[in-house]
Design a protein around this motif. Structure first.
Motif, short mmCIF file in Angstrom:
data_model
loop_
_atom_site.label_atom_id
_atom_site.label_comp_id
_atom_site.label_asym_id
_atom_site.label_seq_id
_atom_site.Cartn_x
_atom_site.Cartn_y
_atom_site.Cartn_z
N VAL A 193 0.84 -1.20 0.00
CA VAL A 193 0.00 0.00 0.00
C VAL A 193 0.87 1.25 0.00
N LEU A 194 1.90 1.26 0.83
CA LEU A 194 2.76 2.44 0.95
C LEU A 194 3.78 2.53 -0.18
N ARG A 195 4.18 1.38 -0.70
CA ARG A 195 5.19 1.35 -1.78
C ARG A 195 4.66 0.48 -2.93
N PRO A 196 3.68 0.95 -3.67
CA PRO A 196 3.09 0.13 -4.75
C PRO A 196 4.11 -0.34 -5.77
N GLU A 197 5.20 0.41 -5.92
CA GLU A 197 6.21 0.02 -6.92
C GLU A 197 6.85 -1.33 -6.62
N LEU A 198 6.70 -1.82 -5.40
CA LEU A 198 7.23 -3.15 -5.06
C LEU A 198 6.54 -4.25 -5.87
N MET A 199 5.36 -3.94 -6.40
CA MET A 199 4.63 -4.93 -7.21
C MET A 199 5.06 -4.92 -8.67
N SER A 200 5.86 -3.97 -9.05
CA SER A 200 6.20 -3.80 -10.47
C SER A 200 6.74 -5.06 -11.13
N PRO A 201 7.70 -5.80 -10.49
CA PRO A 201 8.20 -7.01 -11.16
C PRO A 201 7.11 -8.03 -11.47
N LEU A 202 6.15 -8.17 -10.56
CA LEU A 202 5.04 -9.11 -10.79
C LEU A 202 4.11 -8.58 -11.87
N LEU A 203 3.78 -7.31 -11.81
CA LEU A 203 2.84 -6.74 -12.77
C LEU A 203 3.42 -6.71 -14.18
N ARG A 204 4.73 -6.60 -14.26
CA ARG A 204 5.37 -6.58 -15.57
C ARG A 204 5.15 -7.90 -16.33
N LEU A 205 4.91 -8.97 -15.60
CA LEU A 205 4.71 -10.27 -16.23
C LEU A 205 3.40 -10.34 -17.01
N VAL A 206 2.41 -9.52 -16.62
CA VAL A 206 1.09 -9.60 -17.27
C VAL A 206 0.77 -8.36 -18.11
N ALA A 207 1.60 -7.32 -18.03
CA ALA A 207 1.32 -6.08 -18.74
C ALA A 207 1.72 -6.18 -20.21
N GLU A 208 0.97 -5.50 -21.05
CA GLU A 208 1.32 -5.40 -22.47
C GLU A 208 2.38 -4.32 -22.63
#
Length: 241
Positions: free
Chosen positions: A19-34
């Motif tokens: 919640v405080l550092r959403p960018e921590l999810m970036s590696p995971l989200l990059r797997l599904v993003a176009e």
């Protein structure tokens, strides 16, 4: 600390960090993003959406708890036993009609935003609290009731000092189920302008951005798991007591 306590602490710490550092999810989200899509929802701060989501669920849960417990107490008293069918019909209304149908009815009356979503969640969360209150109070042994009566306790005293404390773990189970259900259900409130994590999921669905959908869904899932584990620990503490 027990394993359950450690698991709760770890999941809660993870939730707060995301919640405080959403960018921590970036590696995971990059797997599904176009290619070229945004990874993180940026129209509102995630902490604001989480705060409103929690406030909505907590407010609806408080109302459902009060109404459900009062109805449960009423129909388990001799004077209110005849109202069982009516009370069960009222508590079943929220489960009979999907929340989206309640929203469709409530929006013309209450407008868009917090209010119609709050009403839908109150209705949807009432049944588990009511049914568990009835089950918990009916589960108090007759010998305990007789012992309390023999000690000179009046009806209201028996209820507050004996029956409700003994039924509390079962009632809390109903509140836990209601809370977990509503954490997920609250996401649909964003379809009528309520602020919450559903805003992230819906934005992802509208734009075809799977990363947004995953970000919102992951936070909602973590919130529900943390709430479930925390309330389970309280249940076990009350049972041991």
């Amino acid at each position: 600390m027990s394993r359950a306590g450690l698991a709760l602490a770890a999941l809660f710490a993870l939730f707060v960090a995301l919640v405080l550092r959403p960018e921590l999810m970036s590696p995971l989200l990059r797997l599904v993003a176009e290619p070229g899509q945004l990874l993180l929802y940026d129209r509102q701060p995630i902490r604001v959406l989480v705060g409103w989501h929690l406030a909505l669920v907590a407010a609806a849960g408080a109302v459902a708890c009060v109404v459900g417990v009062l109805l449960g107490v009423l129909v388990t008293r001799p004077a209110g036993a005849d109202f069982m069918t009516l009370a069960r019909m009222i508590s079943n209304l929220g489960q009979t009609f999907p929340p989206i149908a309640v929203l469709a009815i409530a929006v013309p009356l209450l407008g868009f935003g917090f209010e119609p979503t709050f009403l839908a969640l109150c209705a949807y969360g009432l049944l588990p609290v009511f049914e568990n209150t009835v089950a918990g109070l009916r589960g108090v042994p007759a010998t305990v009731r007789e012992a309390a009566r023999g000690m000179g306790l009046a009806g209201a005293q028996r209820l507050w000092r004996v029956e409700l404390p003994l039924a509390a773990p079962v009632i809390l189970t109903g509140l836990r189920l209601s809370t977990v259900i509503n954490i997920g259900t609250a996401t649909i409130g964003s379809t009528v302008g309520a602020v919450g994590l559903g805003e992230v999921i819906i934005a992802g669905l509208q734009s075809g951005n799977t990363a947004f959908v995953l970000q919102g869904a992951l936070l909602v899932a973590l919130m529900a798991i943390c709430a479930d584990l925390a309330l389970r620990r309280i249940e076990r503490a009350l049972t041991r007591a």
